[in-house]
Scaffold this motif. Structure first.
Motif, PDB file in Angstrom:
ATOM      1  N   LYS A   1      -7.474  24.903  -0.855  1.00  0.00           N
ATOM      2  CA  LYS A   1      -8.263  25.602  -0.139  1.00  0.00           C
ATOM      3  C   LYS A   1      -9.321  24.636   0.514  1.00  0.00           C
ATOM      4  N   GLY A   2      -9.624  25.040   1.922  1.00  0.00           N
ATOM      5  CA  GLY A   2     -10.316  24.018   2.715  1.00  0.00           C
ATOM      6  C   GLY A   2      -9.776  23.062   3.754  1.00  0.00           C
ATOM      7  N   SER A   3      -8.453  23.031   3.475  1.00  0.00           N
ATOM      8  CA  SER A   3      -7.578  22.230   4.443  1.00  0.00           C
ATOM      9  C   SER A   3      -7.260  23.229   5.685  1.00  0.00           C
ATOM     10  N   ALA A   4      -6.851  22.449   6.689  1.00  0.00           N
ATOM     11  CA  ALA A   4      -6.348  23.373   7.864  1.00  0.00           C
ATOM     12  C   ALA A   4      -4.992  22.493   8.190  1.00  0.00           C
ATOM     13  N   TRP A   5      -4.056  23.451   8.139  1.00  0.00           N
ATOM     14  CA  TRP A   5      -2.294  22.753   8.307  1.00  0.00           C
ATOM     15  C   TRP A   5      -2.313  21.994   9.706  1.00  0.00           C
ATOM     16  N   SER A   6      -2.995  22.392  10.676  1.00  0.00           N
ATOM     17  CA  SER A   6      -3.157  21.724  11.957  1.00  0.00           C
ATOM     18  C   SER A   6      -3.705  20.349  11.811  1.00  0.00           C
ATOM     19  N   LYS A   7      -4.767  20.118  10.936  1.00  0.00           N
ATOM     20  CA  LYS A   7      -5.377  18.774  10.787  1.00  0.00           C
ATOM     21  C   LYS A   7      -4.434  18.149   9.872  1.00  0.00           C
ATOM     22  N   VAL A   8      -3.998  18.566   8.912  1.00  0.00           N
ATOM     23  CA  VAL A   8      -3.171  18.046   7.945  1.00  0.00           C
ATOM     24  C   VAL A   8      -1.883  17.379   8.554  1.00  0.00           C
TER      25      VAL A   8
ATOM     26  N   PHE B   1       9.863  23.602   1.761  1.00  0.00           N
ATOM     27  CA  PHE B   1       9.073  22.330   1.870  1.00  0.00           C
ATOM     28  C   PHE B   1       9.944  21.098   2.062  1.00  0.00           C
ATOM     29  N   ILE B   2      11.318  21.259   1.497  1.00  0.00           N
ATOM     30  CA  ILE B   2      12.300  20.102   1.671  1.00  0.00           C
ATOM     31  C   ILE B   2      12.923  20.307   3.229  1.00  0.00           C
ATOM     32  N   ASN B   3      13.087  21.570   3.577  1.00  0.00           N
ATOM     33  CA  ASN B   3      13.407  21.707   5.013  1.00  0.00           C
ATOM     34  C   ASN B   3      12.261  21.188   6.176  1.00  0.00           C
ATOM     35  N   TRP B   4      11.142  21.272   5.677  1.00  0.00           N
ATOM     36  CA  TRP B   4      10.238  20.856   6.559  1.00  0.00           C
ATOM     37  C   TRP B   4      10.180  19.249   6.607  1.00  0.00           C
TER      38      TRP B   4
ATOM     39  N   VAL C   1       0.906  -1.064   0.015  1.00  0.00           N
ATOM     40  CA  VAL C   1       0.150   0.048  -0.034  1.00  0.00           C
ATOM     41  C   VAL C   1       0.820   1.285   0.014  1.00  0.00           C
ATOM     42  N   LYS C   2       0.632   2.212  -1.072  1.00  0.00           N
ATOM     43  CA  LYS C   2       1.521   3.378  -1.159  1.00  0.00           C
ATOM     44  C   LYS C   2       0.323   4.487  -0.798  1.00  0.00           C
ATOM     45  N   MET C   3       0.564   5.294   0.323  1.00  0.00           N
ATOM     46  CA  MET C   3      -0.256   6.518   0.638  1.00  0.00           C
ATOM     47  C   MET C   3       0.525   7.793  -0.206  1.00  0.00           C
ATOM     48  N   ASN C   4      -0.059   8.054  -1.057  1.00  0.00           N
ATOM     49  CA  ASN C   4       0.144   9.223  -1.678  1.00  0.00           C
ATOM     50  C   ASN C   4      -0.308  10.486  -1.199  1.00  0.00           C
ATOM     51  N   LEU C   5       0.237  11.081  -0.373  1.00  0.00           N
ATOM     52  CA  LEU C   5      -0.232  12.242   0.434  1.00  0.00           C
ATOM     53  C   LEU C   5       0.155  13.499  -0.391  1.00  0.00           C
ATOM     54  N   SER C   6      -0.934  14.148  -0.825  1.00  0.00           N
ATOM     55  CA  SER C   6      -0.847  15.526  -1.842  1.00  0.00           C
ATOM     56  C   SER C   6      -0.720  16.646  -0.782  1.00  0.00           C
ATOM     57  N   LEU C   7       0.631  17.105  -0.905  1.00  0.00           N
ATOM     58  CA  LEU C   7       1.022  18.200  -0.075  1.00  0.00           C
ATOM     59  C   LEU C   7       1.951  19.032  -1.103  1.00  0.00           C
ATOM     60  N   ASP C   8       1.541  20.337  -1.434  1.00  0.00           N
ATOM     61  CA  ASP C   8       2.175  21.379  -2.307  1.00  0.00           C
ATOM     62  C   ASP C   8       2.944  22.451  -1.410  1.00  0.00           C
ATOM     63  N   ALA C   9       2.644  22.587  -0.156  1.00  0.00           N
ATOM     64  CA  ALA C   9       3.347  23.510   0.625  1.00  0.00           C
ATOM     65  C   ALA C   9       3.150  23.407   2.072  1.00  0.00           C
ATOM     66  N   ILE C  10       3.803  24.329   2.907  1.00  0.00           N
ATOM     67  CA  ILE C  10       3.444  24.120   4.265  1.00  0.00           C
ATOM     68  C   ILE C  10       2.498  25.448   4.918  1.00  0.00           C
TER      69      ILE C  10
END
Length: 416
Positions: free
Chosen positions: A257-264, A300-303, A239-248
């Protein structure tokens, strides 16, 4: 044998793969296939996998270009490994200088991609209403947003909205159609919001086929799925979970839009725990590179380096790809002056990252990611700078946002 030196259009997906699309309902060879003639494609496997796409299969065997495959041809011209080339490498771990076993021109459904529906809780700037119901909010507010996606053909949008929000056929796929499946790729909308998709996975487990299947699920990581879903995952081969993240941070909330970083972050930490405790589950970060986030890859890479356990930081943890649509967000569609300024910035960032990091896999991520960026900025196909500014302003107005405040360094480039 198929000689790959001379044949630049043969692709295993045409003979071993299929994608169940929504909302058009067409069955096409792969997720990157892009043609306006969807009406000519089947809507199910009723006629048998062997009897579909005969015209484009013949063109591929003869080395003729296929109009719907233009995205892979575009990548290859830039020197970026295309999905076609990646598939060729995978089937026999061959190099591109060798020939392919003729058996791969026979048809047997081994790879199935599922678009689970347009039902999604986010409205990402790089997406649109065909793949997200939440975009309907913007289209209903302003007719200009409808025209942005559908031009004068507003009836197309009405038709899309009238269709089911999820892929209703998933729960009715017969066992006979998937007996030889080896790989499944599931995209959305958001797959974990689709009960039919859950039923399909349950069927694979019940039919004792899941153990033979590797599955990749693309999720926006804005929430952690229900236990009913998670309990099915250990039954699959991989199983590969591909998590779509484009920034922090706030930039992530803007782009998706619609996402909350804390919940992510909360969802991400739970997936990390799942991966650490289940050998068959791995994590990939799907990163769509657009005009918006190109000069923010450094942070993003530092994160990544500070957020992931060393055991999970592999050279392929970051799955970065250059956006080709919408065109005004594509790096290749900027004027050369803007491209040069961006190149200077990201070149500086790349060297700063290389000076800072010692983890070998992080260094590989840096080199491969920035190599793609430089290739994207090396070609100027169109000058859509004005269109970017126009569209950014339109969506800012509808959403009561300000892209320049969220991406101030990028704003300096465009205002300079």
């Amino acid at each position: 044998m198929i000689d790959l030196k001379n044949n630049k259009t043969y692709c295993p997906y045409l003979f071993r793969g299929a994608v169940m699309q929504v909302p058009d309902g067409a069955v096409v060879p792969c997720c990157r296939y892009n043609s306006k003639n969807y009406d000519e494609y089947p809507k199910s496997f009723d006629q048998g996998y062997n009897n579909i796409w005969n015209d484009i299969r013949q063109k591929a065997l003869q080395g003729e270009e296929i109009s719907g495959c233009w995205r892979c041809y575009h990548d290859e011209k830039l020197g970026i490994e295309s999905m076609r080339q990646s598939a060729l490498k995978t089937i026999n771990e061959i190099s591109y200088d060798y020939t392919v076993d003729p058996n791969y021109s026979e048809t047997e459904l081994e790879f199935l991609e599922i678009q689970t529906g347009r039902y999604c809780n986010l409205k990402c700037r790089s997406c649109g209403p065909k793949l997200s119901t939440t975009w309907d909010e913007d289209l209903d507010k302003d007719d200009r947003v409808i025209q942005n996606f559908f031009g004068s053909n507003t009836q197309h949008y009405i038709d899309i909205k009238s269709k089911p929000k999820t892929n209703q056929s998933l729960s009715t796929i017969p066992k006979e159609a998937v007996l030889n499946l080896k790989n499944i790729k599931a995209t959305g909308g958001e797959p974990f919001l689709n009960d039919q998709f859950q039923m399909f996975l349950s069927n694979l487990v019940e039919w004792n086929l899941a153990k033979n299947i590797s599955i990749e699920i693309f999720t926006n990581c804005s929430f952690f799925p229900k236990e009913q879903y998670r309990s099915l995952l250990p039954h699959f081969k991989n199983v590969k979970m591909n998590l779509s993240l484009d920034a922090i941070g706030n930039r992530a909330e803007f782009i998706r839009k619609g996402s909350a970083w804390s919940k992510v972050l909360d969802s991400l930490h739970k997936w990390i725990d799942v991966s650490l405790n289940n050998k068959n589950v791995s994590i990939v970060l799907g990163h769509t590179l657009t005009v918006y986030n190109v000069i923010y890859l450094k942070e993003f890479i530092n994160w990544i380096e500070s957020s992931f356990p060393n055991d999970l930081i592999t050279y392929d943890l970051l799955d970065l790809h250059l956006a080709q649509t919408p065109e005004y967000l594509c790096l290749s569609n900027l004027d050369t002056q803007i491209q040069q300024q961006l190149s200077d910035i990201v070149y500086k960032h790349m060297n700063e990252l290389l000076d800072k990091h010692t983890n070998k896999n992080i260094i590989k991520i840096i080199n491969s990611s920035y190599n793609k960026i430089f290739k994207g900025l090396s070609v100027s196909k169109k000058d859509l700078r004005s269109e970017f500014l126009e569209k950014a302003s339109l969506f800012d107005t509808v959403r009561n946002e300000n892209w320049k405040k969220t991406f101030p360094e990028l704003a300096e480039v465009f205002d300079g």
